[in-house]
Every structure is written in C-alpha cells, then in structure tokens.
Design a protein around this motif. Sequence first.
Motif: not given
Ligand code: FES
Length: 360
Positions: A305, A307, A312-315, A345
């Motif tokens: 994760f 943001c 951010c789409a990291t998750c 998230c």
């Molecule tokens: S942690 Fe960034 S979109 Fe879910």
Amino acid sequence: MTSKTDFHSLRVADIRRETADAVSIRLDVPESLRERFRFEPGQYLTLRAELDGEDVRRNYSVCSAPLDDELRIAVKLLPGGRFSSFANDRLQVGDQLDVLPAAGHFTAIFSPGQERRYAAFVAGSGITPVLSLIKTALSVEPGSSFTLFYGNRMSSQVLFLEELAALKNRFMGRLAIFHFLTMEEEEVALFNGRLDREKCDEILTTLIDPCATDLFFACGPEGMMTAAEQALLARGVPEDRILLERFTSAGSSPVLDEAAQARALAAAGRRMGVILDGRKLTVTFDADRGNILDSVRATGAAAPFACKGGICATCRAKVVSGAVEMRLNYGLTREEVAAGYILTCQSMPISDDVVVSYDS
Ligand code: FES
C-alpha cells in the motif's frame, strides 16, 4: 522470487534543494536492480521509512527522464507532512531509503516517428512527472511540441524553473511555457490567478487549439485537475486524450460514510482467501478497519500500500472469485477494472466466496 511487495534499499546519492520548500533526491540504483527500476516518464516510486516507530509510505513522481540515466524524485514540503519534512530536513546523502519500483499510468508511448502536440495543465509540485514527460517527448520525438500551463503562488516557489528555461532553449520553438501566479501581479491579466475553470476556458480560447492537440496531461490539486478536465471535455476533447495524475497526501485509512459503514458491518466476519507472494491466506474481514487491505495487514501479512486513498493503485489485487464492492477508484484504468482488478484499500467483500490475488 521478487514480488510487488518487495522494497529495495537504495542509497541517497544526491539531494538538491530546488526551492525553499522542495528538494530533489537522486537514488543510486545498483547494476543488479537496473532492470527492476526501469521506469516510464510520468511514473512514481513508493518510498517507505520508519518514522517515530511508524511505517510511513508515500508516492513521489520521478522527475528525471529515462534518457537521463538517473533516478531522481522531487519532494515538496507539505504542512504537517511527515515524510516530506523528513526528506526536506533530515535526509542526508548516503542514507538508505526503502523503495518500490516505478508504477503508474500517467504516461504515454513516445516514438521517434511520431509528430504530436502535447499540452499539460500543472500546479505546484504537479510539475514533477510532467517534467519527465516533457523531456522524453521532446528528446524522443524530434517532430513533436509541448505546451505547459504552470500555476504557482509566486515565482520563488516555481519548481524546476531553471531546468524548464534550459529545456526551452534546448528545444527551441518546440516547448512553450506559460506561468500563472496567484500572489504576484503580471501585466497581462490572463497570467494572474489560479488555474480554475474560467482560466482554463480562457487558455483554450486564446493560447492553444484543443482540437489540434493530441494529448493533454493534468497534474496538481484536485480543483485544478477538475477545472482542466471539464474545460477540455466541454471543448469536445475526448476522454482518452486527457491523462490525469492525482497526488496523494493521505497515507491513513479512509473514513467511511454512514452507508459504507453499514455495508462494512454487513461484511464483518466474512472469510476471504488472499493470495500474496505465492501463499494463500484466510483472512477475516474486519468491519472496524473497513477495507480488505487493512484486514489483510492486520494478520501481519505485508500487503502492499501507499496512499490508502484510492489513487496510487499500489494495493491493487485481482478478484479471483466472489463479489467485491469498490468505493473509490482513481488509480485503475477501465481495462483493469473490467479485468477484475480492485483497489483493496477501497474494497470490501459482498459475497462469502471472495478470493483476491495480489500476485496477478
Ligand atoms: S494504497 Fe493507494 S490506492 Fe490503495
């Protein structure tokens, strides 16, 4: 095996003060990680630091271009920003930072045969990914041009002012830059004030022909992005010719509204299968945490994760089975959503057979 949860420790090779409240940081990428840290112009890195005992993560756009052969990000100091004040005040050359390889969709394919017109609406540190895009577009495509509309409060706060001026000289006649200042008076009224809807409309009437522009980029605060996007759509620019990059300052879990809280309560106790780093875990959805990501992390699993704000789409994970509701999505493309990807998230299970995979 490497996974997208793998942070790599990179050495800070250089810190440059760009303005009174922003630094750029060059990271050393060892030969063994060159391939992993290849990036496209416009992408960002996720950085992690342990600050006062807390795992703090932030995304910062890369300001260098792939052709520059260096990996450099810019960090602007935000009021109360934990990571940004750490980076601006305490970080030193020689320190190590935990970094995830580049990610993000705020980019385009540039190729030497292409002759295109690009334009960008930018405010404040929104210039960071756009600087990389400008350098790449003009270096790779000798027949292309770029027009930048750049909003700031005052000239002393303009990030990369000198670098942009140098680029203008280097790419003579192919880079046009218009500065807009809110706290300094210019002679021409058009250049005073923020990039709001009215100003964007005026720009599209007087400074650029939106129909003759192939691709627009917008990066900055939400209000400016909405103004630019709406002005462009009103001029008939198709959605797929407008690329937006939202900045995140969050990093904490989203607050659920009442309706979402009720749905989270309904999902409480649901058991989900979670595939992460080649392992399958069983995770119970935790209504208090309110989303799949935090429920997974509560088990001690290192789900990725940054943001926690849907940006951010990291998750990102893929729904392998079952039904999931996603409340907010700024980070995934339509194609990704259609292919079953979610932002964990922002998501909660709405059926009993949910399996999500972070590995897909
Ligand atoms: S942690 Fe960034 S979109 Fe879910």
